[in-house]
Design an enzyme around this catalytic site. Structure first.
Site, mmCIF file in Angstrom:
data_model
loop_
_atom_site.group_PDB
_atom_site.id
_atom_site.type_symbol
_atom_site.label_atom_id
_atom_site.label_comp_id
_atom_site.label_asym_id
_atom_site.label_seq_id
_atom_site.Cartn_x
_atom_site.Cartn_y
_atom_site.Cartn_z
ATOM 1 N N ARG A 114 0.779 -1.245 -0.023
ATOM 2 C CA ARG A 114 -0.096 0.116 0.022
ATOM 3 C C ARG A 114 0.870 1.242 -0.151
ATOM 4 N NH1 ARG A 114 -4.763 -1.738 4.127
ATOM 5 N NH2 ARG A 114 -5.379 -3.672 3.239
ATOM 6 N N ARG B 220 2.111 0.670 10.615
ATOM 7 C CA ARG B 220 1.809 1.148 9.337
ATOM 8 C C ARG B 220 3.050 0.888 8.248
ATOM 9 N NH1 ARG B 220 -3.479 2.998 8.956
ATOM 10 N NH2 ARG B 220 -4.207 3.886 11.026
ATOM 11 N N GLU C 97 -6.538 -1.354 16.143
ATOM 12 C CA GLU C 97 -7.256 -2.236 15.135
ATOM 13 C C GLU C 97 -6.297 -3.290 14.633
ATOM 14 O OE1 GLU C 97 -8.291 -2.246 10.475
ATOM 15 O OE2 GLU C 97 -8.291 -0.236 11.294
ATOM 16 N N SER D 101 -10.441 -5.963 10.350
ATOM 17 C CA SER D 101 -11.577 -5.469 9.949
ATOM 18 C C SER D 101 -12.373 -6.604 9.213
ATOM 19 C CB SER D 101 -11.283 -4.088 8.882
ATOM 20 O OG SER D 101 -11.199 -2.851 9.762
#
Length: 425
Positions: free
Chosen positions: A261, A276, A348, A351
């Protein structure tokens, strides 16, 4: 992608649902496009019918010797032949514009989804486990990890920010986590293991909703292919442009892959550490099912992701996302947030989303409930089971010891080649 029939039937309800996601009313502009396209389609059909009718009348006129009528009809046919290509081009342009409009807006939230603009309005559903009480001040993984083999400096030197180099026992821990997750999702939770392409075509990213809206969040190669941001793309697109046998549903798939990403989160957030990254590993869960199966499958998939955290004895909470915090393709999403003692917060780690038929319409993925039944769009679901790097972070922070070592969770010991503790160099 949205169903134009739903918008025609109740435009006000469509606008009201999108308003819950912060989108202004758009049904008027969509229906105007639809009306224009249908008018052109009608004109095109009428012209084709008249051309066919006039062509037959030419023969009849010639047969009775009415040359003037035959010539008039020939001229009319010629004019229609000149007009039809223009109508066909207009129909193609309006159809493409309508499809673009239907694909531009996020999925409609399920009625069970709470209202809200951001994560502050998410609703906690449950908690599992009790956070460990430390007799020392627990460290964040970014401070704990470097002496254990989590090398941020080398990763940045090789590739730039948000890349990390793992060494020795740390690399083994990451491999153990991925293999443990994959084994559990296949042998216990009923998912079929898949090995998928990491490079996909543009239409595959469109199918799962990453394109065109989120092009900047992804890496594209020089030949036009894209690196997958998650195995959701390749797993879900494995049924694109197919009509499945309803008896084979649900299809439950999983894959452990690298993910890429270019957007690594909000600017300035999580710039330190391993949470991240531009490149990371993840075990992805995907379900393809009939519409009447999707709600139960959503709960089942969430439980499958939870089972990893429970096996690793990592405290977490389950959260139902509000309408404004869900992803573009989701109609309902559960987040799992793992406890990180170094940050003194839940973060988190997974999801799990039910997308309804939103992705299926973009992929033209359908099924037949019975042999001669009319094809219907499938429902698609996806979720992390789990993100490997974030789970590694959770293990480091929850199992850290005062001397800087980290105990290996019991569930991972069969995968660690005799290593039961990560020891500082």
């Amino acid at each position: 992608m949205h169903d134009i029939r739903l918008i025609r039937d109740d435009p006000a309800a469509f606008d009201a649902a999108l308003a819950r996601r912060g989108v202004d009313a758009v049904s008027g502009s969509i229906l105007a496009l639809d009306t224009a396209r249908r008018a052109v389609a009608t004109a095109m059909q009428e012209a084709q019918n008249r051309r066919n009718e006039a062509s037959k009348l030419i023969g009849a006129a010639m047969g009775r010797g009415d040359k003037d009528e035959a010539e008039r009809l020939k001229a009319e046919v010629a004019e229609i032949k000149n007009t039809l290509p223009k109508l066909e081009q207009e129909d193609r342009e309006l159809s493409a514009e309508l499809q673009e409009a239907l694909a531009a807006y996020p999925n409609l939230p399920d009625p069970a989804v709470p209202d809200g603009e951001d994560e502050a309005q998410n609703v906690e559903v449950s908690r599992w486990g009790t956070p460990r009480q430390f007799n020392f001040a627990p460290k964040e993984h970014a401070d704990l990890g470097p002496t254990l083999g989590l090398d941020f400096e080398t990763g940045a030197a090789i590739s730039g920010a948000r890349f990390t180099f793992l060494r020795g026992q740390m690399a083994r821990l990451q491999r153990a986590l991925g293999q443990f997750m994959l084994d559990k999702q296949t042998s216990e939770n009923g998912h079929l293991e898949c090995a998928t392409p990491l490079l996909v075509r543009e239409e595959s990213l469109f199918g799962t909703g990453q394109l065109p809206k989120f092009a900047e969040d992804n890496f594209q190669t020089t030949d036009g292919r894209w690196l997958i941001p998650t195995a959701e793309v390749s797993l879900t697109n494995s049924v694109r442009e197919q009509i499945l046998d309803g008896a084979t549903l649900p299809l439950r798939l999983t894959a452990l892959t690298p993910c890429f990403r270019s957007e690594a989160g909000a600017a300035g957030k999580d710039t330190r550490g391993y949470i991240r990254q531009h490149q990371f590993e993840k075990v992805e869960l995907v379900t393809i099912c009939a519409p009447d199966q999707s709600e139960a499958e959503h709960e089942r998939m969430t439980a499958a992701a939870e089972s990893i955290l429970q096996a690793l004895e990592l405290p977490y909470r389950k959260v139902l996302l509000c309408a404004g915090d869900m992803g573009f393709t989701a109609k309902k999403t559960f987040d799992l947030e793992v406890w990180l003692p170094g940050q003194n917060a839940y973060r988190e780690i997974s999801s799990i989303s039910n997308c309804g038929d939103f992705q299926a319409r973009r992929m033209n993925a359908r099924f037949r409930a019975e042999e001669k039944a009319k094809p219907e769009f499938v429902h698609t679901l996806n979720g992390s089971g789990l993100a490997v790097g974030r789970t590694l972070v959770a293990v480091l922070e929850n199992y850290q010891q005062e001397d800087g070592s980290v105990e290996v969770p019991a569930a991972l010991l069969p995968y660690m080649g005799g290593i039961d503790r990560l020891v500082p160099a």
